[in-house]
Design a protein around this motif. Structure first.
Motif, PDB file in Angstrom:
ATOM      1  N   THR A  10      -6.422  -8.071  -0.835  1.00  0.00           N
ATOM      2  CA  THR A  10      -6.531  -8.604  -2.204  1.00  0.00           C
ATOM      3  C   THR A  10      -7.635  -9.644  -2.281  1.00  0.00           C
ATOM      4  OG1 THR A  10      -4.195  -8.218  -2.670  1.00  0.00           O
ATOM      5  CG2 THR A  10      -5.310  -9.854  -4.023  1.00  0.00           C
ATOM      6  N   ARG A  26     -11.071  -7.985  -2.107  1.00  0.00           N
ATOM      7  CA  ARG A  26     -11.434  -7.315  -3.362  1.00  0.00           C
ATOM      8  C   ARG A  26     -11.887  -8.326  -4.413  1.00  0.00           C
ATOM      9  NH1 ARG A  26      -6.784  -4.976  -7.019  1.00  0.00           N
ATOM     10  NH2 ARG A  26      -6.620  -7.226  -7.276  1.00  0.00           N
ATOM     11  N   GLU A  27     -11.147  -9.423  -4.552  1.00  0.00           N
ATOM     12  CA  GLU A  27     -11.509 -10.417  -5.562  1.00  0.00           C
ATOM     13  C   GLU A  27     -12.825 -11.099  -5.222  1.00  0.00           C
ATOM     14  OE1 GLU A  27      -9.664 -10.857  -8.501  1.00  0.00           O
ATOM     15  OE2 GLU A  27      -8.940  -8.988  -7.615  1.00  0.00           O
ATOM     16  N   HIS A  58       2.619  -9.377  -9.902  1.00  0.00           N
ATOM     17  CA  HIS A  58       1.297  -9.053  -9.373  1.00  0.00           C
ATOM     18  C   HIS A  58       1.253  -7.625  -8.823  1.00  0.00           C
ATOM     19  CE1 HIS A  58       1.802 -13.471  -9.063  1.00  0.00           C
ATOM     20  NE2 HIS A  58       0.585 -13.466  -9.566  1.00  0.00           N
ATOM     21  N   LYS A 112       1.417  -4.859 -11.594  1.00  0.00           N
ATOM     22  CA  LYS A 112       0.127  -4.675 -12.274  1.00  0.00           C
ATOM     23  C   LYS A 112      -0.810  -3.818 -11.429  1.00  0.00           C
ATOM     24  CE  LYS A 112      -3.818  -7.352 -14.022  1.00  0.00           C
ATOM     25  NZ  LYS A 112      -4.369  -8.728 -14.193  1.00  0.00           N
ATOM     26  N   GLU A 113      -0.823  -4.068 -10.119  1.00  0.00           N
ATOM     27  CA  GLU A 113      -1.699  -3.292  -9.234  1.00  0.00           C
ATOM     28  C   GLU A 113      -1.220  -1.848  -9.100  1.00  0.00           C
ATOM     29  OE1 GLU A 113      -4.410  -4.480  -8.300  1.00  0.00           O
ATOM     30  OE2 GLU A 113      -4.197  -6.653  -8.288  1.00  0.00           O
ATOM     31  N   HIS A 166      -2.408  -0.054 -12.078  1.00  0.00           N
ATOM     32  CA  HIS A 166      -3.872   0.091 -12.051  1.00  0.00           C
ATOM     33  C   HIS A 166      -4.305   1.227 -11.130  1.00  0.00           C
ATOM     34  CE1 HIS A 166      -8.110  -1.053 -12.064  1.00  0.00           C
ATOM     35  NE2 HIS A 166      -8.079  -1.041 -10.739  1.00  0.00           N
ATOM     36  N   TYR A 167      -3.642   1.345  -9.971  1.00  0.00           N
ATOM     37  CA  TYR A 167      -4.038   2.360  -8.992  1.00  0.00           C
ATOM     38  C   TYR A 167      -3.210   3.639  -9.081  1.00  0.00           C
ATOM     39  CZ  TYR A 167      -6.952  -1.250  -6.907  1.00  0.00           C
ATOM     40  OH  TYR A 167      -7.904  -2.211  -6.712  1.00  0.00           O
ATOM     41  N   MET A 206      -6.838  -0.200  -2.740  1.00  0.00           N
ATOM     42  CA  MET A 206      -7.320  -1.558  -2.982  1.00  0.00           C
ATOM     43  C   MET A 206      -8.539  -1.868  -2.117  1.00  0.00           C
ATOM     44  SD  MET A 206      -3.761  -3.720  -3.355  1.00  0.00           S
ATOM     45  CE  MET A 206      -4.591  -5.219  -3.883  1.00  0.00           C
ATOM     46  N   ILE A 231       0.020 -10.446  -2.533  1.00  0.00           N
ATOM     47  CA  ILE A 231      -1.038 -10.303  -3.532  1.00  0.00           C
ATOM     48  C   ILE A 231      -1.258 -11.627  -4.261  1.00  0.00           C
ATOM     49  CG2 ILE A 231      -1.664  -9.142  -5.682  1.00  0.00           C
ATOM     50  CD1 ILE A 231      -0.173  -6.659  -4.611  1.00  0.00           C
TER      51      ILE A 231
END
Length: 466
Positions: A56, A59-60, A104, A107-108, A111-112, A250, A453
């Motif tokens: 995580t 990625r950010e 968290h 949400k991921e 998204h994936y 991710m 995350i």
């Protein structure tokens, strides 16, 4: 586990050349190829650890315009999640569960596009009795368990009114944080069998009810809307394609360079940059680093200058349960899909949770904190299971001893008395050019992927905010 050579082909290059689908194996990783030069630069930030917190953060950082390098000690990514193949099915040897209440992670997952599945319900449940164990219809057994467990957390709506912010009522939480789980249970003056039900259910999660704090379990209870059904169902929903597929997606999004089999032994911060050395002697330099390894491992790394006292203390005390083991079982029994809860302190398996029927028998997983249990010993495990169901035949086992994993040194997070209101906030802050991440030091769902995350997001934000 003997140290492996530091391996070094660019993850970014591998992903583009081979495609993500080709990389997904039993553990969702690929091994890199070429070795790095003795002193490697070219990266803005070094992330140490490729679990959900580290990935995580990487990625950010990439989204923020930085070039991250991820160093992972194991030959796989995932940290304390670990997807494997067993009995023809994908199973999780570590963290596995997701819920809509995980802000968290949920949400991921959306998204994936990660799909969930729910385990099949048990057909019979075994709980302690005055002599050994007794079989119950699940509705009766779990109904009674709910009645016994709920009073342990009386008052938690007051001291954890906003569960994702455990310090909202620190005036109330502070004194309670010194209380062990067993001290709270014993204050209820339960009958011996009732006490065995409660300590058997909660004690294993805490790594021993005399070891773990009341506040850790009470915060999980509050995060489950102070409701037993939600509290218990938080461990019934897992991913169809495993946590490996999730973290691979991710990592691909991070576009980060990855070095597997690269255990870090030394981290130096000279004020202008960070220098990281692996066990083989390979060194990397960058402007900052994110340390995303379990707290129990911190004292296995040499920091220069040394870490502040709060960090050292937390690592010495341990946060993750140090003798945690998770075992998958292929069982055959006339009892069918059986759930079993042992009395706390009984050697061997602590509890058994069924997941699904197979062509021959069924699949289940079990937990243990018994240092003497060998997770590969089918006969030893079968003997342990027969205290509940004497006809049980163990056809195959696959487990992971997290306490003896040198890069984990413990399993799931369970804070000890004083750790929540003591060093937790201190270790969430950067030390020079180092930021720290991991589910162990999350504010909310510590011990879950959601907490990892959350922590990775925070650490990346600290680096980007410098």
């Amino acid at each position: 586990m003997p140290p492996a050579a530091d391996q070094g082909a660019s993850r970014r290059t591998v992903l583009r050349a081979a495609g993500l689908t080709a990389l997904l194996g039993a553990t969702g990783v690929t091994r890199a190829a070429a070795a790095e030069p003795a002193e490697a630069g070219g990266h803005d930030v070094i992330v140490i650890g490729a679990g959900f917190a580290g990935v995580t953060a990487a990625r950010e950082l990439s989204r923020g315009g930085l070039r991250p390098l991820v160093l992972e000690a194991q030959g796989r990514i995932g940290g304390r999640t670990y997807t494997a193949e067993f009995a023809g099915e994908k199973v999780e040897l570590g963290g596995a569960w997701f819920d809509e209440g995980h802000p968290h992670a949920w949400k991921e997952l959306l998204h994936y596009g990660q799909q969930r599945t729910v385990d099949q319900a048990p057909e019979v449940a075994f709980f302690p009795a005055e002599q050994g164990y007794r079989a119950y219809a699940p509705a009766e057994g779990f109904g009674r368990l709910a009645e016994l467990v709920t009073p342990v957390f009386d008052g938690s709506k007051e001291y954890f009114p906003r569960p994702l912010d455990p310090f909202a009522r620190e005036d109330l939480v502070g004194p309670l944080d010194r209380t062990t789980l067993i001290e709270r249970i014993d204050a209820l003056n339960l009958a011996p069998v009732d006490r065995a039900w409660v300590t058997g259910n909660l004690g294993g999660l805490s790594g021993g009810s005399a070891r773990g704090s009341l506040t850790q379990m009470a915060q999980w209870w509050a995060l489950s809307d102070w409701n037993y059904d939600k509290f218990s169902s938080a461990t019934s929903s897992r991913l169809v394609h495993g946590t490996a597929a999730f973290i691979e997606a991710m990592l691909a999004d991070a576009d980060a360079d990855l070095r597997l089999n690269s255990p870090v032994t030394r981290i130096e911060d000279n004020g202008s940059h960070v220098r990281v050395t692996t066990r083989r002697g390979t060194t990397y330099r960058a402007r900052a680093a994110v340390v995303a390894v379990p707290v129990n491992v911190w004292n296995r790394i040499t920091f220069a200058p040394g870490l502040p006292a709060e960090y050292r203390r937390l690592a010495e005390e341990t946060v993750a349960v140090p003798s945690a083991k998770k075992i998958w079982l292929h069982l055959r029994s006339d009892q069918g899909l059986f759930y079993a809860a042992g009395a706390e302190g009984v050697p061997g398996i602590g509890d058994v949770i069924p997941t699904q029927r197979l062509g021959d028998g069924h699949l289940a997983y079990a937990f243990s904190t018994d240092p003497a249990l060998d997770v590969t010993d089918r006969a030893q495990i079968q003997a342990s299971l027969r205290r509940w169901a004497p006809d049980t035949e163990v056809l195959a086992v696959r487990g992971h001893d997290w306490g003896n994993d040198p890069y984990a040194r413990g399993g799931w997070t369970y804070k000890r008395p004083g750790q929540l209101t003591g060093p937790l906030r201190a270790v969430q802050r950067p030390v020079g050019r180092l930021s720290f991440a991991g589910s162990d030091i999350a504010l909310g769902w510590s011990g879950w992927v959601d907490g990892a995350i959350e922590s990775g997001l925070r650490a990346a934000g600290q680096v980007l905010g410098r």
